[in-house]
Design a protein around this motif. Structure first.
Motif, PDB file in Angstrom:
ATOM      1  N   LEU A   1       0.994  -0.861   0.079  1.00  0.00           N
ATOM      2  CA  LEU A   1      -0.204   0.195  -0.116  1.00  0.00           C
ATOM      3  C   LEU A   1       0.243   1.447  -0.027  1.00  0.00           C
ATOM      4  CD1 LEU A   1      -3.104   1.769   0.114  1.00  0.00           C
ATOM      5  CD2 LEU A   1      -2.588   1.140   2.172  1.00  0.00           C
ATOM      6  N   THR A   2       1.882   0.878   1.281  1.00  0.00           N
ATOM      7  CA  THR A   2       2.892   2.498   1.028  1.00  0.00           C
ATOM      8  C   THR A   2       3.327   2.582  -0.278  1.00  0.00           C
ATOM      9  OG1 THR A   2       2.513   2.291   3.055  1.00  0.00           O
ATOM     10  CG2 THR A   2       4.524   3.341   2.776  1.00  0.00           C
ATOM     11  N   ASN A   3       3.887   1.432  -0.686  1.00  0.00           N
ATOM     12  CA  ASN A   3       4.583   1.932  -2.228  1.00  0.00           C
ATOM     13  C   ASN A   3       3.954   2.329  -3.408  1.00  0.00           C
ATOM     14  OD1 ASN A   3       6.563   0.586  -1.702  1.00  0.00           O
ATOM     15  ND2 ASN A   3       6.492  -1.122  -2.133  1.00  0.00           N
ATOM     16  N   SER A   4       2.594   1.833  -3.662  1.00  0.00           N
ATOM     17  CA  SER A   4       0.957   2.682  -4.480  1.00  0.00           C
ATOM     18  C   SER A   4       0.730   4.327  -3.957  1.00  0.00           C
ATOM     19  CB  SER A   4      -0.086   1.764  -4.134  1.00  0.00           C
ATOM     20  OG  SER A   4      -0.909   1.786  -3.116  1.00  0.00           O
ATOM     21  N   LEU A   5       0.817   4.108  -3.340  1.00  0.00           N
ATOM     22  CA  LEU A   5       0.886   5.555  -2.721  1.00  0.00           C
ATOM     23  C   LEU A   5       1.554   7.047  -2.595  1.00  0.00           C
ATOM     24  CD1 LEU A   5      -0.980   4.931   0.792  1.00  0.00           C
ATOM     25  CD2 LEU A   5      -2.552   5.533  -1.796  1.00  0.00           C
ATOM     26  N   GLY A   6       1.492   8.060  -3.116  1.00  0.00           N
ATOM     27  CA  GLY A   6       2.360   9.043  -3.771  1.00  0.00           C
ATOM     28  C   GLY A   6       1.834  10.375  -3.230  1.00  0.00           C
ATOM     29  N   GLU A   7       2.922  11.909  -3.083  1.00  0.00           N
ATOM     30  CA  GLU A   7       2.762  12.667  -2.193  1.00  0.00           C
ATOM     31  C   GLU A   7       1.710  13.329  -3.596  1.00  0.00           C
ATOM     32  OE1 GLU A   7       6.122  14.911  -0.750  1.00  0.00           O
ATOM     33  OE2 GLU A   7       7.040  12.798  -0.897  1.00  0.00           O
ATOM     34  N   PRO A   8       1.125  14.806  -3.171  1.00  0.00           N
ATOM     35  CA  PRO A   8       0.466  15.512  -4.401  1.00  0.00           C
ATOM     36  C   PRO A   8       1.551  16.084  -5.578  1.00  0.00           C
ATOM     37  CG  PRO A   8       0.034  16.161  -1.937  1.00  0.00           C
ATOM     38  CD  PRO A   8       0.838  15.155  -2.304  1.00  0.00           C
ATOM     39  N   ASN A   9       1.178  15.948  -6.575  1.00  0.00           N
ATOM     40  CA  ASN A   9       1.551  16.651  -7.795  1.00  0.00           C
ATOM     41  C   ASN A   9       2.558  15.366  -8.168  1.00  0.00           C
ATOM     42  OD1 ASN A   9       0.106  18.580  -7.812  1.00  0.00           O
ATOM     43  ND2 ASN A   9       1.537  19.665  -6.548  1.00  0.00           N
ATOM     44  N   GLN A  10       2.674  14.476  -7.642  1.00  0.00           N
ATOM     45  CA  GLN A  10       4.246  13.077  -7.951  1.00  0.00           C
ATOM     46  C   GLN A  10       3.194  12.269  -8.425  1.00  0.00           C
ATOM     47  OE1 GLN A  10       7.642  13.984  -7.415  1.00  0.00           O
ATOM     48  NE2 GLN A  10       6.307  16.074  -7.132  1.00  0.00           N
ATOM     49  N   GLY A  11       1.797  12.084  -9.094  1.00  0.00           N
ATOM     50  CA  GLY A  11       1.685  10.682  -9.359  1.00  0.00           C
ATOM     51  C   GLY A  11       1.266   9.712  -8.215  1.00  0.00           C
ATOM     52  N   LYS A  12       1.159   8.214  -9.164  1.00  0.00           N
ATOM     53  CA  LYS A  12       1.002   7.536  -8.179  1.00  0.00           C
ATOM     54  C   LYS A  12      -0.977   7.768  -8.162  1.00  0.00           C
ATOM     55  CE  LYS A  12       5.648   5.947  -6.177  1.00  0.00           C
ATOM     56  NZ  LYS A  12       5.963   5.099  -5.809  1.00  0.00           N
ATOM     57  N   LEU A  13      -0.630   6.401  -6.722  1.00  0.00           N
ATOM     58  CA  LEU A  13      -2.760   6.307  -5.947  1.00  0.00           C
ATOM     59  C   LEU A  13      -2.741   7.802  -4.350  1.00  0.00           C
ATOM     60  CD1 LEU A  13      -3.524   2.723  -6.185  1.00  0.00           C
ATOM     61  CD2 LEU A  13      -3.751   5.066  -7.625  1.00  0.00           C
ATOM     62  N   CYS A  14      -4.143   8.450  -4.788  1.00  0.00           N
ATOM     63  CA  CYS A  14      -3.952   8.896  -3.683  1.00  0.00           C
ATOM     64  C   CYS A  14      -4.493   8.079  -1.997  1.00  0.00           C
ATOM     65  CB  CYS A  14      -4.921  10.419  -4.172  1.00  0.00           C
ATOM     66  SG  CYS A  14      -5.280  11.452  -3.140  1.00  0.00           S
ATOM     67  N   GLN A  15      -5.325   7.285  -3.042  1.00  0.00           N
ATOM     68  CA  GLN A  15      -6.131   6.901  -2.045  1.00  0.00           C
ATOM     69  C   GLN A  15      -5.610   4.648  -2.088  1.00  0.00           C
ATOM     70  OE1 GLN A  15      -9.616   7.695  -0.577  1.00  0.00           O
ATOM     71  NE2 GLN A  15     -10.111   7.762  -2.549  1.00  0.00           N
ATOM     72  N   GLY A  16      -5.673   4.053  -0.931  1.00  0.00           N
ATOM     73  CA  GLY A  16      -6.056   2.792  -1.916  1.00  0.00           C
ATOM     74  C   GLY A  16      -6.338   1.448  -0.575  1.00  0.00           C
TER      75      GLY A  16
END
Length: 198
Positions: free
Chosen positions: A68-83
């Motif tokens: 889960l942590t690997n999938s999440l990204g900071e704002p403006n950096q892409g990846k997921l916002c929530q999961g």
């Protein structure tokens, strides 16, 4: 900009100061994942992490804080916002789709997939999935079956800044995050993009 994990660590530090009963060594990875979720949830994530209706009976929620942590990204950096992490039930397979970059054959089995075949305007697809133009021309598509026992994250896109002129906001469109994808899929078919104008 601080990394997601360093932001999560800062939040955990502040939580330990305000909650006397918090223990500092309790489930380190789980705490990092939970803190990351809280930080990113504050950034106005939209959409749902529930599986699509057609998938609901084929998946079971799973606990994998690192995935889960690997999938999440900071704002403006892409990846997921929530999961939310799920596992494909025994005896089930799911069809997944990935638009990718033919100039980089290694990207065919990348981490980011969709629950349905890409259609409509390319610009809308890029915005819904936060795919910057410099990341991929989206000129290939692969359709695969996700095998039983596979773990995946279902979530919604984090904002992505592609340039000073283009930033995609958070999206409600669901994305799938996988790791070591090639070992999780089978019965794959690949398609070429063709021109189509309206």
């Amino acid at each position: 900009m601080k990394s997601t994990l360093s932001l999560a660590a800062a939040l955990l530090g502040s939580l330990s100061l305000t909650a006397c009963t918090t223990t500092t060594h309790e489930s380190g990875q789980t705490n990092v994942a939970n803190a990351t979720q809280e930080i990113l949830a504050a950034e106005n994530c939209i959409g749902s992490t529930e599986p699509p209706v057609a998938w609901a009976s084929k998946l079971i929620a799973d606990d994998d804080p690192q995935l889960l942590t690997n999938s999440l990204g900071e704002p403006n950096q892409g990846k997921l916002c929530q999961g939310q992490v799920y596992k494909v039930k025994d005896g089930e397979v799911l069809t997944i789709y990935r638009a990718w970059n033919s100039t980089n054959p290694n990207s065919q089995y990348g981490a980011w997939w969709a629950t349905s075949q890409p259609d409509g305007k390319v610009a809308h697809y890029r915005a819904g999935y936060e795919i910057c133009y410099q990341w991929s021309p989206l000129d290939k598509m692969t359709r695969c079956e996700l095998k039983p026992g596979s773990k995946l994250v279902i979530g919604n896109g984090q904002s992505a800044q592609c340039s000073q002129w283009l930033t995609y906001p958070v999206s409600a469109d669901q994305q799938l995050y996988l790791e070591n994808t090639e070992s999780l899929v089978g019965n794959c078919q690949t398609y070429d993009a063709v021109f189509g104008w309206e």
